[in-house]
Write a protein that holds these residues in place. Sequence first.
Motif, mmCIF file in Angstrom:
data_model
loop_
_atom_site.group_PDB
_atom_site.id
_atom_site.type_symbol
_atom_site.label_atom_id
_atom_site.label_comp_id
_atom_site.label_asym_id
_atom_site.label_seq_id
_atom_site.Cartn_x
_atom_site.Cartn_y
_atom_site.Cartn_z
ATOM 1 N N ALA A 1 -23.223 39.717 0.838
ATOM 2 C CA ALA A 1 -23.992 38.638 1.204
ATOM 3 C C ALA A 1 -22.792 37.832 1.541
ATOM 4 O O ALA A 1 -22.925 36.894 2.647
ATOM 5 N N GLY A 2 -21.611 37.875 1.069
ATOM 6 C CA GLY A 2 -20.310 37.136 1.495
ATOM 7 C C GLY A 2 -20.314 37.344 3.167
ATOM 8 O O GLY A 2 -19.899 36.582 3.862
ATOM 9 N N SER A 3 -20.357 38.591 3.463
ATOM 10 C CA SER A 3 -20.034 38.886 4.985
ATOM 11 C C SER A 3 -20.992 38.282 5.922
ATOM 12 O O SER A 3 -20.514 37.650 6.958
ATOM 13 N N PHE A 4 -22.371 38.050 5.352
ATOM 14 C CA PHE A 4 -23.355 37.243 6.273
ATOM 15 C C PHE A 4 -22.753 35.678 5.986
ATOM 16 O O PHE A 4 -22.701 35.011 7.147
ATOM 17 N N LYS B 1 -30.520 32.099 13.248
ATOM 18 C CA LYS B 1 -31.848 31.574 12.988
ATOM 19 C C LYS B 1 -32.222 31.480 11.590
ATOM 20 O O LYS B 1 -33.151 32.257 11.246
ATOM 21 N N LEU B 2 -31.810 30.625 10.865
ATOM 22 C CA LEU B 2 -31.821 30.631 9.459
ATOM 23 C C LEU B 2 -33.265 30.678 8.768
ATOM 24 O O LEU B 2 -33.481 31.296 7.779
ATOM 25 N N LYS B 3 -34.084 29.763 9.446
ATOM 26 C CA LYS B 3 -35.300 29.750 8.727
ATOM 27 C C LYS B 3 -36.031 30.832 8.855
ATOM 28 O O LYS B 3 -36.826 31.190 7.788
ATOM 29 N N GLN B 4 -36.107 31.594 9.748
ATOM 30 C CA GLN B 4 -36.537 33.173 9.724
ATOM 31 C C GLN B 4 -36.070 34.091 8.648
ATOM 32 O O GLN B 4 -36.842 34.842 8.243
ATOM 33 N N GLN B 5 -34.827 33.913 8.730
ATOM 34 C CA GLN B 5 -33.892 35.044 7.805
ATOM 35 C C GLN B 5 -34.668 34.868 6.516
ATOM 36 O O GLN B 5 -34.533 35.660 5.692
ATOM 37 N N ARG B 6 -35.078 33.557 6.077
ATOM 38 C CA ARG B 6 -35.290 33.013 4.458
ATOM 39 C C ARG B 6 -36.492 34.208 4.132
ATOM 40 O O ARG B 6 -36.568 34.557 3.071
ATOM 41 N N GLU B 7 -37.577 34.192 5.067
ATOM 42 C CA GLU B 7 -38.717 34.919 4.684
ATOM 43 C C GLU B 7 -38.199 36.392 4.290
ATOM 44 O O GLU B 7 -38.509 37.056 3.471
ATOM 45 N N ARG B 8 -37.231 36.779 5.464
ATOM 46 C CA ARG B 8 -36.972 38.191 5.401
ATOM 47 C C ARG B 8 -36.054 38.517 4.218
ATOM 48 O O ARG B 8 -36.219 39.515 3.600
ATOM 49 N N THR B 9 -35.128 37.646 3.755
ATOM 50 C CA THR B 9 -34.449 37.818 2.618
ATOM 51 C C THR B 9 -35.210 37.791 1.452
ATOM 52 O O THR B 9 -35.100 38.489 0.317
ATOM 53 N N SER B 10 -36.259 36.888 1.301
ATOM 54 C CA SER B 10 -37.194 37.030 0.103
ATOM 55 C C SER B 10 -37.706 38.418 0.162
ATOM 56 O O SER B 10 -38.156 38.880 -1.063
ATOM 57 N N LEU B 11 -38.323 38.827 1.075
ATOM 58 C CA LEU B 11 -39.064 40.360 1.382
ATOM 59 C C LEU B 11 -37.963 41.248 0.731
ATOM 60 O O LEU B 11 -38.446 42.173 0.056
ATOM 61 N N PHE B 12 -36.801 41.354 1.198
ATOM 62 C CA PHE B 12 -35.854 42.506 0.972
ATOM 63 C C PHE B 12 -35.741 42.225 -0.775
ATOM 64 O O PHE B 12 -35.606 43.361 -1.516
ATOM 65 N N GLU B 13 -35.683 40.951 -1.197
ATOM 66 C CA GLU B 13 -35.340 40.709 -2.758
ATOM 67 C C GLU B 13 -36.672 41.302 -3.692
ATOM 68 O O GLU B 13 -36.329 42.170 -4.513
ATOM 69 N N SER B 14 -37.777 41.029 -3.158
ATOM 70 C CA SER B 14 -38.930 41.529 -3.740
ATOM 71 C C SER B 14 -38.906 43.003 -4.015
ATOM 72 O O SER B 14 -39.232 43.899 -4.812
ATOM 73 N N LEU B 15 -38.616 43.489 -2.369
ATOM 74 C CA LEU B 15 -38.842 44.725 -2.312
ATOM 75 C C LEU B 15 -37.847 45.751 -3.262
ATOM 76 O O LEU B 15 -38.339 46.908 -3.708
ATOM 77 N N SER B 16 -36.833 45.445 -3.197
ATOM 78 C CA SER B 16 -35.460 46.102 -3.903
ATOM 79 C C SER B 16 -35.826 46.178 -5.359
ATOM 80 O O SER B 16 -35.699 47.213 -6.085
ATOM 81 N N ALA C 1 -29.634 40.053 -1.086
ATOM 82 C CA ALA C 1 -30.529 39.259 -0.670
ATOM 83 C C ALA C 1 -30.790 37.757 -1.497
ATOM 84 O O ALA C 1 -30.948 36.913 -0.921
ATOM 85 N N THR C 2 -30.538 38.068 -2.843
ATOM 86 C CA THR C 2 -30.711 36.861 -3.559
ATOM 87 C C THR C 2 -29.566 35.858 -3.408
ATOM 88 O O THR C 2 -29.900 34.728 -3.170
ATOM 89 N N LEU C 3 -28.575 36.220 -2.973
ATOM 90 C CA LEU C 3 -27.214 35.284 -3.013
ATOM 91 C C LEU C 3 -27.405 34.755 -1.470
ATOM 92 O O LEU C 3 -27.253 33.670 -1.437
ATOM 93 N N PHE C 4 -28.128 35.335 -0.638
ATOM 94 C CA PHE C 4 -28.063 34.863 0.779
ATOM 95 C C PHE C 4 -29.149 34.007 0.842
ATOM 96 O O PHE C 4 -29.291 32.721 1.108
ATOM 97 N N THR C 5 -30.339 34.231 0.128
ATOM 98 C CA THR C 5 -31.441 33.355 -0.297
ATOM 99 C C THR C 5 -30.896 32.060 -1.021
ATOM 100 O O THR C 5 -31.423 30.892 -0.447
ATOM 101 N N ILE C 6 -29.995 32.330 -1.982
ATOM 102 C CA ILE C 6 -29.708 30.905 -2.427
ATOM 103 C C ILE C 6 -29.034 29.972 -1.445
ATOM 104 O O ILE C 6 -28.920 28.928 -1.293
ATOM 105 N N PHE C 7 -28.062 30.689 -0.793
ATOM 106 C CA PHE C 7 -27.284 30.143 0.193
ATOM 107 C C PHE C 7 -28.098 29.306 1.186
ATOM 108 O O PHE C 7 -28.037 28.131 1.628
ATOM 109 N N LEU C 8 -29.248 30.152 1.713
ATOM 110 C CA LEU C 8 -30.052 29.526 2.759
ATOM 111 C C LEU C 8 -31.044 28.242 2.163
ATOM 112 O O LEU C 8 -30.907 27.231 2.418
ATOM 113 N N ALA C 9 -31.307 28.335 0.912
ATOM 114 C CA ALA C 9 -32.011 27.443 0.102
ATOM 115 C C ALA C 9 -31.269 26.312 0.020
ATOM 116 O O ALA C 9 -31.431 25.086 0.167
#
Lengths: 142, 510, 114
Positions: free
Chosen positions: A42-45, A58-73, A124-132
């Motif tokens: 997450a730090g690298s991103f 394009k952060l707002k689009q990434q937010r959906e994607r990170t949530s998806l990865f989070e649930s999926l994993s 995914a979680t950390l990046f989601t927190i960062f985005l949030a």
Amino acid sequence: MSVIVQKVAQLLSALIFVFSMYVITHGHILPGGGFTGGVLLAGSFIVLVLAQGQGYLKLKQQRERTSLFESLSVLLILLLGFSGLFAGSMVFFGNYLPKGQPGELLSAGNIPIYSILIGIKVAATLFTIFLALTIYKEEVSK
Amino acid sequence: MENPVLIFFIFLPFLAAFLIPLLNLFWDQAKTIVLPLVSFVLLLLALLIVINPPQSTQYIPGGWYPVDNIPVGIHLVGDGLSRFMLLLINSIAFLCAIYAIPYLRLFTGQKYFYTLFFLQLAGLNGVVLAGDMFNLFVFMEVTAKASYALVAFGVRKTEIEASFKYQVMGGLATLFMLFGIAMLYWMTSTLNMADISVVLRNDHAGNTGAIRFTQLFLLAGVAIKAAMIPFHAWLPDAHSSAPSPVSAMLSGVVIKVLGVYVILRLFINVFAPSEFLSMVIAVLGGISMTAGVILAIGAWNLKRLLAYHSISQMGYVLMGIGIGMGVVAGGGSPEAVALTFTGALFHMINHAVFKGLLFLTAGSIEYSTDNLDLKKMGGLARYMPLTMVASFAASMAIAGIPPFNGFFSKFAIIVAAIQGGYHFRAALGLLVGILTLASFVKFQRYAFFGRPMPRLSLKHTPLLMKASMITMAVLCVVMSLLIFPEARAIFLDPAVNTLLESTDYVIKQL
Amino acid sequence: MMLYVLCFILLLTGLYGLLISRNIIKIVISLTIVEISIFLMLILIGYIEGGLAPVIFQEEVLSHQAVVDPLPQTMVLTAIVIALATNSMILTMAIRLYKKYGTFDIQEINELKG
């Protein structure tokens, strides 16, 4: 940010990314593992976004994607644990894959798979927190 | 040895919690089907293991079986008390879940509710099943995190403020718990509860100073979670700010599991009950009982009034537990101990049902009139007869009027107090009962009777909300049947026996 | 023993900060100090003078007598993950509170009385 910072951040980001992969995949034989590697991943991103500014990914689009990865994993971790009920020693979280030689990269049965999934989840979680925290937007209630 | 049913109480809610965001991408309505379905399956599983208890009481995920009788893995323990709590959690959760589906139309961002609700449920089930101290801590945190987010679900000013208070207090509580767990690990070099109990009884019997220091830290953590009176500041805010089904979960289940269950498990099964601790718990319980009801009389916001009553009624339960521990430590007869613990546990499930119902009726009033101020209500009986009946049943139950369940459990606690020689506490219990009645007469009078307020339109209460409230109102009456020994033998006695034979826990788990 | 006492003093420092500070961010920092003091204590409990890291297949570890206790370390790792969730959540709430009230002072954030 200035061009120097941006360029260095790009190079650094790649290095951190590779190192995070190393930490995640060697979770079962060295100190570290899913969580530590995931934080690095997450730090690298986050380094990139901090250096390049909000428009870069394009952060707002990434937010959906990170949530998806989070649930999926997490779902995959749970299902992998559940599969232990039907294979090997018939217990939840059973470690039924071949154990191999201790100290080898391909060893310890299911543990490396969990390690990788946890790495994805944590990143995914950390990046989601960062985005949030960065793209906070007002939500209207009622 | 193996009892894989137990893992499903944690696995299913987690699975549902993380499946819902994925299903949301394809089909919007999937969440309203998954929510009642999964919680109903959990309720059935809980009923199954309560009515037909399995042979083995524990499950060890990962197959890390004990080596030379020293536990090395994570143990899930489903003994009498845990099974009893599982039934309580999952039945209230199911009723709140079906209530929540129509109620959530009041909010935006509905999709987040379902995930958070299941995370909370998974955490609660995990706390009850945890067989080692650290898992207890982790699942307490899972529950608490979901609760913080659910309290702030409306994202209005007051809700975020309440959630912030709750987070600071809750964070402090879990840190105290963690400190206590660290101390326990230092003393005993193990985390398994049964193992800790053995080591403490064998090697540290004379080491009262260190044990008492640890106990005080653990008790401080649990006291904040159970909202005993000096530590109660967060509860009225948090419970009155949350969406109503969540308030029902928080008041009905969360403070009981994180507060009372942990007290029972730690201070009766893990530590031997001591005179000192029983005194502390009973006195704190008595203070909460009295002060809670006095604060409630002055409250005019409906949900805040109910939240203060939660403090007061939890005081009854804690006083019952304190008296029971005192009788155990004083070497009293098993019958007297059984009576107090039966009374306390019985009052705990009764409170879960009637306080859950009261919060649901408050939610129904809020849904229809968009108002929670008692001074601005009036004459609702004509518009919402069903809500009125449900709320009347719950009010009578909490005030302790005979055919309803609340009477019998309060009666049991007061009788136990008299038998134990605690006459002052018994008198206090009666007094608080009268004050509770007064405050609920006020609620009924201002909300449902009196002069009707002129209003333009009332929203119709949806069917699922009605169904959930009727079920709980019926439960309020039906649960009185638990005073008969046949019914008690199925539901209450296994839990009480776990507490009575506190060393039995150790023998069975190792 | 001195180290344990220092940990406990750190814990008390955090509690003191929690009680006296009026700024929301300072409250969060105090909470973090309490967290850190408990983590330090857990690590100290598992530490053995001259002990090696418990990676069991390495020759020098198998032959060496003293190995530090890995259980408190895993506990601390788990607790750090939990603390991460706590901090991120409480900071999110702090940002929202600031947006709603326009201040970080808890004495001015008092719509709820009780």
